[in-house]
Design a protein around this motif. Structure first.
Motif, mmCIF file in Angstrom:
data_model
loop_
_atom_site.group_PDB
_atom_site.id
_atom_site.type_symbol
_atom_site.label_atom_id
_atom_site.label_comp_id
_atom_site.label_asym_id
_atom_site.label_seq_id
_atom_site.Cartn_x
_atom_site.Cartn_y
_atom_site.Cartn_z
ATOM 1 N N ASP A 177 0.847 -1.193 0.000
ATOM 2 C CA ASP A 177 0.000 0.000 0.000
ATOM 3 C C ASP A 177 0.884 1.245 0.000
ATOM 4 O O ASP A 177 1.604 1.516 0.957
ATOM 5 C CB ASP A 177 -0.916 -0.014 1.223
ATOM 6 C CG ASP A 177 -2.117 0.904 1.047
ATOM 7 O OD1 ASP A 177 -2.021 1.873 0.264
ATOM 8 O OD2 ASP A 177 -3.151 0.652 1.696
ATOM 9 N N ARG A 178 0.783 2.030 -1.067
ATOM 10 C CA ARG A 178 1.610 3.229 -1.217
ATOM 11 C C ARG A 178 0.941 4.489 -0.686
ATOM 12 O O ARG A 178 1.451 5.590 -0.877
ATOM 13 C CB ARG A 178 1.968 3.432 -2.695
ATOM 14 C CG ARG A 178 2.807 2.313 -3.299
ATOM 15 C CD ARG A 178 3.256 2.669 -4.704
ATOM 16 N NE ARG A 178 4.197 3.767 -4.682
ATOM 17 C CZ ARG A 178 4.430 4.577 -5.718
ATOM 18 N NH1 ARG A 178 3.754 4.433 -6.842
ATOM 19 N NH2 ARG A 178 5.312 5.551 -5.618
ATOM 20 N N ASP A 179 -0.181 4.341 -0.021
ATOM 21 C CA ASP A 179 -0.873 5.497 0.546
ATOM 22 C C ASP A 179 0.044 6.191 1.544
ATOM 23 O O ASP A 179 0.544 5.551 2.480
ATOM 24 C CB ASP A 179 -2.141 5.020 1.250
ATOM 25 C CG ASP A 179 -3.057 6.160 1.679
ATOM 26 O OD1 ASP A 179 -2.542 7.243 2.029
ATOM 27 O OD2 ASP A 179 -4.279 5.964 1.672
ATOM 28 N N PRO A 180 0.296 7.504 1.403
ATOM 29 C CA PRO A 180 1.199 8.209 2.322
ATOM 30 C C PRO A 180 0.764 8.143 3.784
ATOM 31 O O PRO A 180 1.590 8.254 4.685
ATOM 32 C CB PRO A 180 1.168 9.661 1.817
ATOM 33 C CG PRO A 180 0.657 9.583 0.424
ATOM 34 C CD PRO A 180 -0.227 8.388 0.353
ATOM 35 N N ARG A 181 -0.524 7.913 4.021
ATOM 36 C CA ARG A 181 -1.020 7.865 5.404
ATOM 37 C C ARG A 181 -0.699 6.543 6.087
ATOM 38 O O ARG A 181 -0.741 6.464 7.316
ATOM 39 C CB ARG A 181 -2.539 8.098 5.430
ATOM 40 C CG ARG A 181 -2.942 9.488 4.952
ATOM 41 C CD ARG A 181 -4.414 9.569 4.681
ATOM 42 N NE ARG A 181 -4.780 8.706 3.555
ATOM 43 C CZ ARG A 181 -6.004 8.603 3.056
ATOM 44 N NH1 ARG A 181 -6.988 9.279 3.590
ATOM 45 N NH2 ARG A 181 -6.248 7.802 2.034
ATOM 46 N N ALA A 182 -0.374 5.529 5.324
ATOM 47 C CA ALA A 182 -0.098 4.216 5.928
ATOM 48 C C ALA A 182 0.733 3.369 4.975
ATOM 49 O O ALA A 182 0.337 2.265 4.609
ATOM 50 C CB ALA A 182 -1.398 3.510 6.266
ATOM 51 N N ALA A 183 1.878 3.891 4.560
ATOM 52 C CA ALA A 183 2.705 3.179 3.588
ATOM 53 C C ALA A 183 3.326 1.948 4.243
ATOM 54 O O ALA A 183 4.152 2.061 5.144
ATOM 55 C CB ALA A 183 3.795 4.110 3.055
ATOM 56 N N LYS A 184 2.896 0.782 3.773
ATOM 57 C CA LYS A 184 3.433 -0.460 4.317
ATOM 58 C C LYS A 184 3.071 -1.618 3.394
ATOM 59 O O LYS A 184 2.196 -1.494 2.519
ATOM 60 C CB LYS A 184 2.909 -0.732 5.722
ATOM 61 C CG LYS A 184 1.417 -0.982 5.796
ATOM 62 C CD LYS A 184 0.977 -1.272 7.229
ATOM 63 C CE LYS A 184 -0.528 -1.526 7.276
ATOM 64 N NZ LYS A 184 -0.981 -1.876 8.632
ATOM 65 N N ALA A 185 3.744 -2.738 3.615
ATOM 66 C CA ALA A 185 3.423 -3.980 2.919
ATOM 67 C C ALA A 185 2.873 -4.961 3.940
ATOM 68 O O ALA A 185 3.413 -5.074 5.046
ATOM 69 C CB ALA A 185 4.662 -4.550 2.249
ATOM 70 N N THR A 186 1.814 -5.668 3.586
ATOM 71 C CA THR A 186 1.177 -6.606 4.510
ATOM 72 C C THR A 186 0.989 -7.946 3.809
ATOM 73 O O THR A 186 0.457 -8.008 2.697
ATOM 74 C CB THR A 186 -0.189 -6.078 4.985
ATOM 75 O OG1 THR A 186 -0.021 -4.777 5.557
ATOM 76 C CG2 THR A 186 -0.794 -7.012 6.021
ATOM 77 N N LEU A 187 1.433 -8.996 4.479
ATOM 78 C CA LEU A 187 1.227 -10.348 3.963
ATOM 79 C C LEU A 187 0.029 -10.964 4.684
ATOM 80 O O LEU A 187 -0.019 -11.002 5.915
ATOM 81 C CB LEU A 187 2.476 -11.202 4.201
ATOM 82 C CG LEU A 187 2.383 -12.655 3.709
ATOM 83 C CD1 LEU A 187 2.249 -12.700 2.184
ATOM 84 C CD2 LEU A 187 3.591 -13.453 4.170
ATOM 85 N N TYR A 188 -0.925 -11.428 3.887
ATOM 86 C CA TYR A 188 -2.111 -12.086 4.412
ATOM 87 C C TYR A 188 -2.070 -13.565 4.047
ATOM 88 O O TYR A 188 -1.488 -13.962 3.036
ATOM 89 C CB TYR A 188 -3.380 -11.468 3.823
ATOM 90 C CG TYR A 188 -3.596 -10.023 4.175
ATOM 91 C CD1 TYR A 188 -4.201 -9.665 5.378
ATOM 92 C CD2 TYR A 188 -3.195 -9.005 3.318
ATOM 93 C CE1 TYR A 188 -4.402 -8.335 5.710
ATOM 94 C CE2 TYR A 188 -3.387 -7.670 3.643
ATOM 95 C CZ TYR A 188 -3.991 -7.346 4.834
ATOM 96 O OH TYR A 188 -4.184 -6.019 5.157
ATOM 97 N N GLY A 189 -2.722 -14.389 4.868
ATOM 98 C CA GLY A 189 -2.790 -15.819 4.603
ATOM 99 C C GLY A 189 -4.010 -16.422 5.270
ATOM 100 O O GLY A 189 -4.891 -15.723 5.757
ATOM 101 N N MET A 190 -4.047 -17.751 5.282
ATOM 102 C CA MET A 190 -5.146 -18.508 5.902
ATOM 103 C C MET A 190 -6.518 -17.999 5.440
ATOM 104 O O MET A 190 -7.335 -17.554 6.242
ATOM 105 C CB MET A 190 -5.035 -18.464 7.424
ATOM 106 C CG MET A 190 -3.779 -19.128 7.952
ATOM 107 S SD MET A 190 -3.556 -18.940 9.741
ATOM 108 C CE MET A 190 -2.890 -17.273 9.807
ATOM 109 N N PRO A 191 -6.763 -18.036 4.137
ATOM 110 C CA PRO A 191 -8.047 -17.510 3.638
ATOM 111 C C PRO A 191 -9.237 -18.333 4.135
ATOM 112 O O PRO A 191 -9.180 -19.561 4.195
ATOM 113 C CB PRO A 191 -7.903 -17.633 2.114
ATOM 114 C CG PRO A 191 -6.910 -18.730 1.915
ATOM 115 C CD PRO A 191 -5.948 -18.612 3.060
#
Length: 202
Positions: free
Chosen positions: A149-163
């Protein structure tokens, strides 16, 4: 029409990188990605390539902007990057497949932009009640989703799993701020440098 690759022509859209996807049952047209966006996708691929070169047993391969037929939920996406096992990619290439299917895919990567962020994230009440790619990937059982997520308010990368396929929900595994090294653990095992990653300009 999307599966047959006829939708772009039907909508009379230019063939200039414009993306046409079906998200939550709606036609979504997005402009081609920026250099900054594509640079991040390249950095993810570099991590995959480095692991492949370092370990002959590394079975994962990446493909960019390949159609993903989400037939089970009536959608069709074009992820920024897909990871899948080498034999599956080899078979798809040999058959000249026009798209991949969810059961062939182990990880998808999406990089947000101002125009696409709402489609890439977890659905929020009042924003996109029909569903997003985040929930669509979970509904289809794709094991992992890396959202950058390149949004300046919360720039971070998140790994999701276990759908959870029934609810269309993922569990967050880990997140990283821009500038940190992303370490994608088992079953993959590769690192991603985020040193040059920057948020989008408001």
């Amino acid at each position: 029409m999307w599966v047959r690759d006829e939708l772009v022509d039907y909508l009379h859209l230019p063939k200039d990188g414009t993306r046409v996807e079906i998200i939550g049952g709606e036609i979504v047209v997005s402009p081609g990605p920026t250099v900054g966006h594509n640079g991040i996708v390249r950095d993810v691929e570099r991590g995959v390539f480095a692991a492949e070169l370092a370990d002959p047993a590394f079975i994962w391969r990446s493909v960019q902007t390949t159609d993903l037929n989400m037939f089970d939920i009536g959608d069709g996406y074009i992820p920024d990057l897909i990871l899948l096992e080498e034999p599956i990619l080899r078979e798809a290439r040999a058959s000249e497949a026009k798209h991949l299917l969810p059961h062939q895919v182990d990880l998808v990567v999406e990089v947000t932009s101002i125009s696409t962020a709402v489609n890439d994230r977890e659905p929020k009440a009042g924003r996109r009640p029909a569903g997003t790619k985040w929930s669509g990937y979970a509904h289809s059982g794709i094991p992992y989703y890396l959202l950058i997520d390149r949004d300046p308010r919360a720039a971070k990368a998140t790994l999701y799993g276990m759908p959870e396929r029934r609810s269309g929900m993922y569990k967050e595994i880990r997140s990283w701020d821009f500038g940190e090294t992303i370490r994608i653990g088992a079953p993959f095992g590769f690192d991603i440098s985020t040193e040059q990653w920057t948020p989008w300009d408001d």
